[in-house]
Design a protein around this motif. Structure first.
Motif, PDB file in Angstrom:
ATOM      1  N   ARG A 448       0.651  -1.105  -0.083  1.00  8.23           N
ATOM      2  CA  ARG A 448      -0.084   0.114  -0.145  1.00  8.23           C
ATOM      3  C   ARG A 448       0.755   1.231  -0.109  1.00  8.23           C
ATOM      4  O   ARG A 448       0.292   2.293  -0.466  1.00  8.23           O
ATOM      5  N   ALA A 451       3.411   2.283  -4.044  1.00  6.36           N
ATOM      6  CA  ALA A 451       2.774   2.788  -5.344  1.00  6.36           C
ATOM      7  C   ALA A 451       3.794   4.101  -5.781  1.00  6.36           C
ATOM      8  O   ALA A 451       3.995   5.037  -5.301  1.00  6.36           O
ATOM      9  N   ASN A 455       9.189  -1.270  -4.724  1.00  8.39           N
ATOM     10  CA  ASN A 455       8.379  -2.324  -3.708  1.00  8.39           C
ATOM     11  C   ASN A 455       9.175  -3.410  -3.530  1.00  8.39           C
ATOM     12  O   ASN A 455       9.132  -4.380  -4.447  1.00  8.39           O
ATOM     13  N   ALA A 721      -5.720   0.994  -4.391  1.00 12.32           N
ATOM     14  CA  ALA A 721      -4.247   1.220  -4.392  1.00 12.32           C
ATOM     15  C   ALA A 721      -3.506  -0.174  -4.219  1.00 12.32           C
ATOM     16  O   ALA A 721      -2.427  -0.311  -4.653  1.00 12.32           O
ATOM     17  N   THR A 724      -3.423  -1.668  -7.647  1.00 13.20           N
ATOM     18  CA  THR A 724      -2.611  -1.061  -8.539  1.00 13.20           C
ATOM     19  C   THR A 724      -1.014  -1.037  -8.333  1.00 13.20           C
ATOM     20  O   THR A 724      -0.418  -1.073  -8.955  1.00 13.20           O
ATOM     21  N   SER A 725      -0.842  -1.326  -6.940  1.00 11.70           N
ATOM     22  CA  SER A 725       0.426  -1.444  -6.334  1.00 11.70           C
ATOM     23  C   SER A 725       1.233  -2.636  -6.937  1.00 11.70           C
ATOM     24  O   SER A 725       2.347  -2.837  -6.843  1.00 11.70           O
ATOM     25  N   ARG A 730      -5.367   0.773 -13.371  1.00  8.81           N
ATOM     26  CA  ARG A 730      -6.305   1.326 -12.338  1.00  8.81           C
ATOM     27  C   ARG A 730      -7.957   1.038 -13.051  1.00  8.81           C
ATOM     28  O   ARG A 730      -8.664   0.414 -12.256  1.00  8.81           O
ATOM     29  N   PHE A 780      -3.852   7.854  -7.941  1.00 12.66           N
ATOM     30  CA  PHE A 780      -3.505   6.517  -7.869  1.00 12.66           C
ATOM     31  C   PHE A 780      -3.384   5.982  -9.286  1.00 12.66           C
ATOM     32  O   PHE A 780      -3.495   4.713  -9.500  1.00 12.66           O
ATOM     33  N   ASN A 782      -1.819   4.641 -12.569  1.00 13.28           N
ATOM     34  CA  ASN A 782      -0.671   3.359 -12.634  1.00 13.28           C
ATOM     35  C   ASN A 782       0.490   3.696 -13.663  1.00 13.28           C
ATOM     36  O   ASN A 782       1.218   3.016 -14.164  1.00 13.28           O
ATOM     37  N   THR A 785       3.643   3.112 -12.205  1.00 12.66           N
ATOM     38  CA  THR A 785       3.732   1.684 -11.280  1.00 12.66           C
ATOM     39  C   THR A 785       4.581   0.910 -12.198  1.00 12.66           C
ATOM     40  O   THR A 785       5.513   0.170 -11.523  1.00 12.66           O
TER      41      THR A 785
END
Length: 867
Positions: A448, A451, A455, A721, A724-725, A730, A780, A782, A785
């Motif tokens: 969470r 994003a 990661n 979120a 999408t992470s 999205r 949010f 993407n 990402t």
């Protein structure tokens, strides 16, 4: 001089505040490091925000906020002076102390004393004003300083609130009169005198009656006969039989209606033949008492001794990567998990490698920022600043005084625990928790909060291929889902010492029937290959809906790896539920290998000769009159009422129990019980089950997988979120959440079974949804990402970030649990560093001599580089 100080402070008066009710004063720990008033540079407390900063970080806060006035707190810890008679002389240089400021070091309070020092410091010139200075400071400044000095530290109140109310001595303890009725309690075979129940038994300390308790919130079950006995006799005190140890016991006063203390419990138990002073730490484990000292047998070496490597001269290690984490009281599940995670390069790089960037862009309150506190913890563990060996002079002095008892400092993760557990009913408490559940909770937080940035949890993410076959038509379907942890069954029936286990069970039953001491327990030895075989075995699918038959049918499911992660986490399923609904641990050992090859478990997809099940969405179980209000109250959802009533008997609201059974798909009371624990803090927890109205699914919507989508079902941004992470676009995640009524797990399955339409259609969908989105929804997006994704060659960019590779691994860490349940006991971890195994036992870090790899609970493997 007074006029000079007053004039000096005039420009800063608007920025100086007096702490109000609800303000947290961080005067024991820096927001960016583990500096404290005991550190060499002391701790600077902002007189406006009341945040604490070490000397290295206070300048950053000054530059970012312009706040100039800080209170510098220093605590000097010294040995007490010794008088002529050899006793310590208590003295304090400064009469003012930082009230409610706990001592951070592991010192014996009888041998050391504290000298506290406080100053006001004005930046940027570092002008210092010693405190107290009542005559020369303006009244407002004096009041503010006094309030800060006397305020409780930020987490002290939280800790006291999280613990249960302090248990008091019973008013009946001193005057209790016990009956001389000849009752003697046997070492085993207890059962309720009225209902034959063998769990949750209480011994009345007046007449020796053994009776069952009632259903409590914690799941302990019974029929309430102990309470009935009190109502009949007025005998007030009872002790729980299965947890009496040499350290004490659980005592309840029916008259005072609360748990109490009994200073004379040893004498009261001795009256009935129970000698608690002779018991070992786990003398009542497995539900037995040691009441006969003449026939005591040397017990086997317990898992506590094996896992902690007790009795061995372990060499302490210091420096970077060898910093311990102090136990805050049942927080070792957190400490061991974080030790392992920060031994992984990706976590080190994401947080410690980006330390300055994270700190520079941290919010005004860094104590609640996930990335800041992760970076702080990682730096504390890896910098070596909090893991320094004792000086030679200290060692010589300790040897001369024959008291070599150096205590490594380690770090105290109070701020991190408060941040990571905020809002969670279990992790925010001071109770012991399941390290497996905390690992998944933390990975969820990493997802969470990652994003648009690196990661580190990508290294754990992999795809599971699930093959489901309809037993009637033999047709199959293949699905993929994201997972982070492999749960490995532990089949007791495959134990290599099965005959020994059968013989032990027979002896145990015979001893119980004849009221004799139980035989020595036997630990099951299970081959690791048997665990893998059990993992690959087909399992029945409850309530399987066959799209070929358009009806429920029998189905079986097998699971394989669709991809292999960089780091494989394996949890041994050692825990099961007892009759009292408390998780209990199976006593077993598994020969877990150092090197693991799972290549044969890679999924193969649809095979030649297999026929796929039609891609049809099963009907949603809803009242048939959702489009016609004429019969709205006649139908009700499919709920296993017997399971709901079983939970209601435990004391939970009936409507909450019905919701728990419904939302867990009638999978039984165990699953529903877990749902209740996870949702009991919600405001509508006890409200009746209310199902949303659904619109009619037309042909065009069914083709999009949006059949039976709620009229007003904009998914929550938190769920969007999370998906999408993982790398999903999205608009695709919104579509999946809408199609599954915002169920995250079902939404993931939906995404894999409903690949995106043509690019033009996706763009149209995104434009259509923009009309109902909030203005800030683009945050949010993407767009950034996927730029950090590391995909396997055949991985679509629209899918989750998967780092696929060979399925060959090497063991580098494992977490072990000691105790009978996840709700009690302790955790210890072993990590392989520089070719040597190291044991992390709270703040103590030593080289391991005999790592107990066969008794682990969670194992961590890293992928071997390709040969």
């Amino acid at each position: 001089m007074a006029a000079d100080l007053g004039e000096l402070l005039v420009p800063y008066m608007p920025t100086i505040r007096v702490p109000r009710t609800g303000d947290r004063v961080f005067k024991s720990e820096c927001a960016f490091s583990y500096d404290s008033p005991e550190s060499e540079g002391g701790l600077y407390v902002c007189m406006n925000t009341f945040l604490g900063f070490g000397r290295e970080h206070v300048e950053r806060h000054y530059r970012k906020t312009g706040q100039s006035v800080y209170m510098l707190l220093k605590r000097h810890v010294k040995e007490k002076a010794t008088g002529a008679a050899g006793g310590a002389i208590s003295r304090r240089r400064n009469g003012r102390v930082f009230l409610d400021l706990e001592l951070n070091r592991d010192f014996n309070g009888d041998e050391y004393e504290c000298e506290d020092e406080a100053k006001l410091v004005i930046f940027p010139d570092h002008f210092e004003i010693p405190l107290p200075n009542i005559e020369e400071l303006p009244a407002l400044v004096t009041i503010a300083c006094d309030a800060v000095l006397n305020a409780a530290s930020a987490y002290k109140k939280q800790e006291s609130d999280s613990w249960d109310e302090e248990i008091q001595v019973s008013k009946h303890a001193r005057s209790l009169r016990q009956q001389d009725n000849g009752v003697r309690i046997p070492p085993s075979g207890w059962k309720c005198q009225k209902c034959e129940m063998r769990e949750n038994l209480w011994l009345n300390l007046t007449d020796g009656a053994v009776l069952c308790g009632k259903w409590f919130f914690d799941g302990a079950g019974g029929n309430g006969h102990a309470l009935d006995h009190y109502k009949d006799t007025n005998f007030p005190l009872a002790v729980k039989l299965d947890n009496i140890t040499a350290d004490g016991a659980d005592i309840y006063s029916f008259d005072e209606e609360e748990a109490v203390l009994d200073p004379h419990i040893s004498e009261h138990l001795q009256h009935f033949g129970i000698d608690m002073l002779q018991m070992q730490q786990n003398g009542t484990e497995n539900g037995h008492l040691n009441t006969d000292n003449t026939e005591s047998v040397r017990p086997r070496v317990s898992e506590w001794e094996v896992i902690q490597e007790s009795g061995m001269k372990l060499k302490a290690v210091y420096g970077s990567g060898f910093t311990g984490i102090k136990n805050l009281g049942n927080s070792c599940y957190l400490g061991t998990t974080m030790q392992v995670l920060f031994s992984i390069p990706e976590f080190q790089r994401a947080y410690v490698g980006n330390l300055q960037r994270i700190y520079d862009y941290s919010p005004l309150d860094p104590t609640t920022d996930f990335s800041t506190q992760m970076a702080k913890l990682g730096h504390g563990l890896l910098s070596g600043l909090y893991s320094k060996p004792p000086m030679k002079s200290e060692l010589i002095e300790q040897v001369m005084r024959e008291e070599y008892k150096h205590q490594p400092k380690g770090i105290s993760p109070k701020m991190f625990k408060a941040m990571v557990s905020k809002g969670h009913p279990e992790f925010s408490s001071n109770r012991q928790q399941d390290a497996h559940e905390f690992f998944l909770h933390l990975i969820n937080l990493v997802e969470r909060n990652s994003a648009g940035s690196e990661n580190p949890s990508d290294v754990f993410r992999y795809l599971v291929e699930e093959r489901v076959q309809c037993c009637q038509t033999q047709k199959v379907c293949y699905n993929q889902k994201v997972d982070y942890l492999m749960q490995l069954p532990a089949p007791i029936e495959a134990a290599s010492n099965r005959e020994e286990l059968i013989a032990y069970e027979a002896k145990r039953r015979e001893a119980e029937e004849n009221m004799r001491a139980p035989p020595e327990p036997v630990r099951a030895r299970i081959p690791f290959t048997a665990c893998l075989q059990a993992f690959t075995e087909p399992e029945n699918v409850p309530d399987f809906w066959s799209s070929a038959l358009q009806a429920k049918s029998a189905g079986v499911k097998t699971s394989r790896f669709a991809s292999f992660p960089e780091y494989l986490v394996v949890q041994i399923k050692k825990f099961t539920f007892g009759v009292d609904w408390v998780p209990k641990k199976l006593d077993l050992s598994i020969d877990v290998p150092d090197f693991l090859d799972l290549s044969r478990l890679r999924g193969t997809g649809l095979q030649a000769g297999e026929e796929e099940l039609p891609d049809l969405t099963p009907p949603i179980v809803l009242p048939e009159d959702t489009r016609d209000d004429s019969m709205n109250s006649s139908d009700s959802p499919d709920i296993d009422e017997s399971a709901a009533m079983q939970l209601a008997e435990m004391g939970f609201p009936l409507e909450a129990c019905r919701k728990a059974v419904y939302y867990t798909g009638n999978m039984g009371p165990e699953m529903a019980f877990n749902w209740i624990i996870a949702h009991m803090e919600e405001p509508d927890f006890a409200e009746p089950l209310a199902l949303p109205s659904f619109m009619e699914a037309g042909p065009s919507m069914a083709s999009l997988g949006l059949a039976a989508t709620p009229l007003d079902n904009q998914p929550p941004e938190e769920s969007i979120a999370i998906l999408t992470s993982m790398g999903f676009p999205r608009h695709h995640t919104v579509q999946a959440l809408k199609a599954t009524n915002n169920n995250l797990e079902r939404a993931l399955d939906w995404i894999f079974t409903h690949p995106e339409e043509e690019e033009e259609e996706a763009s149209d969908d995104l434009l259509d949804m923009s009309d109902i989105m909030e203005p800030n929804d683009n945050t949010f997006s993407n767009a950034n990402t996927n730029s950090h994704s590391t995909l396997s060659p055949d991985q679509d960019a629209s899918g989750p970030r998967i780092k696929d590779g060979p399925g060959r691994y090497e063991l580098f860490a494992f977490i072990s649990h000691m105790g009978a349940s996840t709700m009690s006991g302790r955790y210890v971890c072993h990590i392989k560093k520089e070719g040597r195994w190291v044991i992390f036992n709270d703040h103590k870090v030593c080289l391991s001599e005999r790592p107990p790899k066969d008794l682990g609970y969670i194992y961590f493997y890293r992928r071997l580089s390709s040969c």
